[in-house]
Design a protein around this motif. Structure first.
Motif, short mmCIF file in Angstrom:
data_model
loop_
_atom_site.label_atom_id
_atom_site.label_comp_id
_atom_site.label_asym_id
_atom_site.label_seq_id
_atom_site.Cartn_x
_atom_site.Cartn_y
_atom_site.Cartn_z
N ASP A 125 -5.65 -0.89 6.85
CA ASP A 125 -4.57 0.09 6.85
C ASP A 125 -4.06 0.33 5.43
O ASP A 125 -4.32 -0.48 4.53
CB ASP A 125 -3.38 -0.42 7.69
N GLY A 126 -3.34 1.42 5.26
CA GLY A 126 -2.58 1.63 4.03
C GLY A 126 -1.24 0.93 4.16
O GLY A 126 -0.89 0.39 5.21
N THR A 127 -0.47 0.94 3.10
CA THR A 127 0.85 0.32 3.12
C THR A 127 1.78 1.05 2.16
O THR A 127 1.33 1.65 1.18
CB THR A 127 0.78 -1.17 2.73
N GLU A 128 3.07 1.00 2.47
CA GLU A 128 4.06 1.59 1.57
C GLU A 128 4.63 0.54 0.61
O GLU A 128 5.43 0.87 -0.27
CB GLU A 128 5.19 2.22 2.39
N LYS A 129 4.21 -0.70 0.78
CA LYS A 129 4.69 -1.77 -0.08
C LYS A 129 4.11 -1.61 -1.49
O LYS A 129 2.93 -1.29 -1.64
CB LYS A 129 4.26 -3.12 0.51
N GLU A 130 4.93 -1.82 -2.50
CA GLU A 130 4.50 -1.62 -3.88
C GLU A 130 3.27 -2.48 -4.19
O GLU A 130 3.19 -3.64 -3.79
CB GLU A 130 5.64 -1.97 -4.85
N ARG A 131 2.33 -1.89 -4.95
CA ARG A 131 1.08 -2.58 -5.25
C ARG A 131 1.20 -3.43 -6.52
O ARG A 131 0.44 -3.29 -7.47
CB ARG A 131 -0.06 -1.58 -5.39
N THR A 132 2.15 -4.32 -6.50
CA THR A 132 2.29 -5.29 -7.58
C THR A 132 1.30 -6.43 -7.35
O THR A 132 0.85 -6.67 -6.22
CB THR A 132 3.70 -5.87 -7.61
N THR A 133 0.98 -7.14 -8.43
CA THR A 133 0.11 -8.31 -8.30
C THR A 133 0.69 -9.28 -7.28
O THR A 133 -0.05 -9.84 -6.45
CB THR A 133 -0.06 -9.00 -9.66
N GLU A 134 1.99 -9.51 -7.35
CA GLU A 134 2.64 -10.46 -6.45
C GLU A 134 2.40 -10.10 -4.98
O GLU A 134 2.05 -10.97 -4.16
CB GLU A 134 4.15 -10.50 -6.72
N ASP A 156 -2.65 7.20 -0.76
CA ASP A 156 -1.32 6.86 -1.29
C ASP A 156 -1.25 5.42 -1.76
O ASP A 156 -0.59 5.11 -2.76
CB ASP A 156 -0.26 7.11 -0.21
N THR A 157 -1.93 4.51 -1.05
CA THR A 157 -1.87 3.09 -1.41
C THR A 157 -2.55 2.81 -2.73
O THR A 157 -2.00 2.11 -3.60
CB THR A 157 -2.51 2.24 -0.29
N THR A 158 -3.75 3.36 -2.92
CA THR A 158 -4.47 3.09 -4.18
C THR A 158 -3.84 3.84 -5.36
O THR A 158 -3.91 3.36 -6.49
CB THR A 158 -5.97 3.43 -4.06
N LEU A 159 -3.22 4.99 -5.11
CA LEU A 159 -2.51 5.68 -6.19
C LEU A 159 -1.30 4.87 -6.63
O LEU A 159 -0.97 4.82 -7.82
CB LEU A 159 -2.08 7.09 -5.75
N ASN A 160 -0.64 4.21 -5.67
CA ASN A 160 0.47 3.34 -6.01
C ASN A 160 -0.02 2.15 -6.82
O ASN A 160 0.63 1.72 -7.79
CB ASN A 160 1.19 2.87 -4.74
#
Length: 326
Positions: A121-130, A240-244
């Motif tokens: 799935d995609g996610t709206e959660k920020e794609r930070t390393t953490e 949207d997820t990979t752009l984030n």
């Protein structure tokens, strides 16, 4: 009417005719562009719907943060290798297939497809390393995988250096496939996210990929796998997820600059021998292993995706290195 006035009138009439012709040409060009973009958009929508029905599932879903993360497990070896993709590798488990087939007779290979990749799935959660590291770890916990080698391509070098420091009691080695280095130059770039999003939604990205060179020509993938990878790539590229994630690349690299691999962690880095895009590519990796008790850099001919062509050599060297490190 005097002769100068007649000449002026004739000139004015000619200018008016030329202007009208130019306006008609410009109007025709605008209409042609609008029609072209409309056709590209409609064909993209039709193709997306058609391909969604032809994509064949693989692996299994694991629940992470209430969403499905796809994981492919192959092999029954006593030791486990966890595989993570580089940024933008739209179909990780299939992209690693040639390497997985070489490793799985000897290891249990777990190819994790992070959110936004493969069949996850995609996610709206920020794609930070953490967040990415936490999600991958949660997926492995759900599968009761608690002891493993951590192996990955490209940007996994950034996520991986954080991962092995957070979970030192779980990771038995880190293996990089032309993996990113926190201090490599040029990673403070700002990406044109809105333009990339427009390319995706308009259908122009699909057209560009269709007209561009086939990235799988000459590789050992079978035709069915290539077809699946292309369809899943059309689905996932610039989502949207990979752009984030792209938007966080600079900050994720900066956040990793203070980290080093643990000295006692076996560290094997496969590195492209002739990287024209990054200055000092080999020395950057040699610097990562200089303090390691069990550290090794192996240079290889090939593209950034070394596992597409050097899968046999990678698998053989992994086995030999791990025997030496024990």
């Amino acid at each position: 009417m005097t002769q100068p006035e007649e000449k002026k009138t004739r000139n004015g009439s000619k200018i008016k005719k030329v202007r009208n012709i130019l306006l008609k040409i410009i109007g025709a060009i605008v209409i042609a562009i609008v029609l072209f973009l409309g056709i590209v958009y409609i064909m993209n929508v039709i193709s997306n719907n058609s391909e969604a029905k032809r994509i064949e599932p693989y692996g299994q879903h694991v629940s992470v943060d209430g969403k499905n993360m796809n994981v492919l497990i192959q092999g029954e070896g006593e030791e486990t290798i966890v595989l993570l993709p580089g940024f933008g590798t739209a179909t990780p488990a299939l992209d690693f297939k040639l390497l997985i087939d070489q490793l799985s007779p000897f290891y249990k290979v777990v190819a994790v497809e992070p959110f936004g990749y493969g069949l996850s799935d995609g996610t709206e959660k920020e794609r930070t390393t953490e967040n990415i590291v936490s999600e991958v770890h949660e997926a492995l916990q759900q599968l009761n995988i608690n002891r493993y080698m951590f192996m990955g391509h490209s940007i996994t070098g950034i996520y991986g250096i954080d991962y092995v420091n957070k979970y030192p009691n779980e990771v038995t080695a880190f293996i990089g496939i032309d993996s990113s280095v926190p201090t490599q130059p040029g990673m403070d770039v700002k990406f044109p996210l809105k333009k990339l999003e427009l390319l995706k939604k308009s259908g122009l990205l699909r057209m560009m990929m269709k007209l561009g060179a086939d990235p799988y020509t000459g590789l050992a993938f079978d035709a069915k796998t290539v077809e699946q990878m292309k369809m899943i790539s059309n689905k996932n590229m610039n989502n949207d997820t990979t752009l984030n994630e792209m938007d966080h690349i600079s900050s994720n690299f900066k956040g990793a600059q203070g980290l080093t691999f643990p000295k006692d962690l076996p560290l094997l880095l496969f590195v492209q021998s002739d990287n024209q895009g990054v200055a000092g590519w080999i020395p950057l990796h040699e610097g990562q292993i200089k303090d390691s008790v069990h550290g090794k850099v192996i240079t290889m001919d090939g593209s950034h995706y070394l596992h597409h062509t050097q899968f046999k050599a990678i698998a053989e060297n992994v086995r030999a290195f791990m025997k030496e490190a024990k």
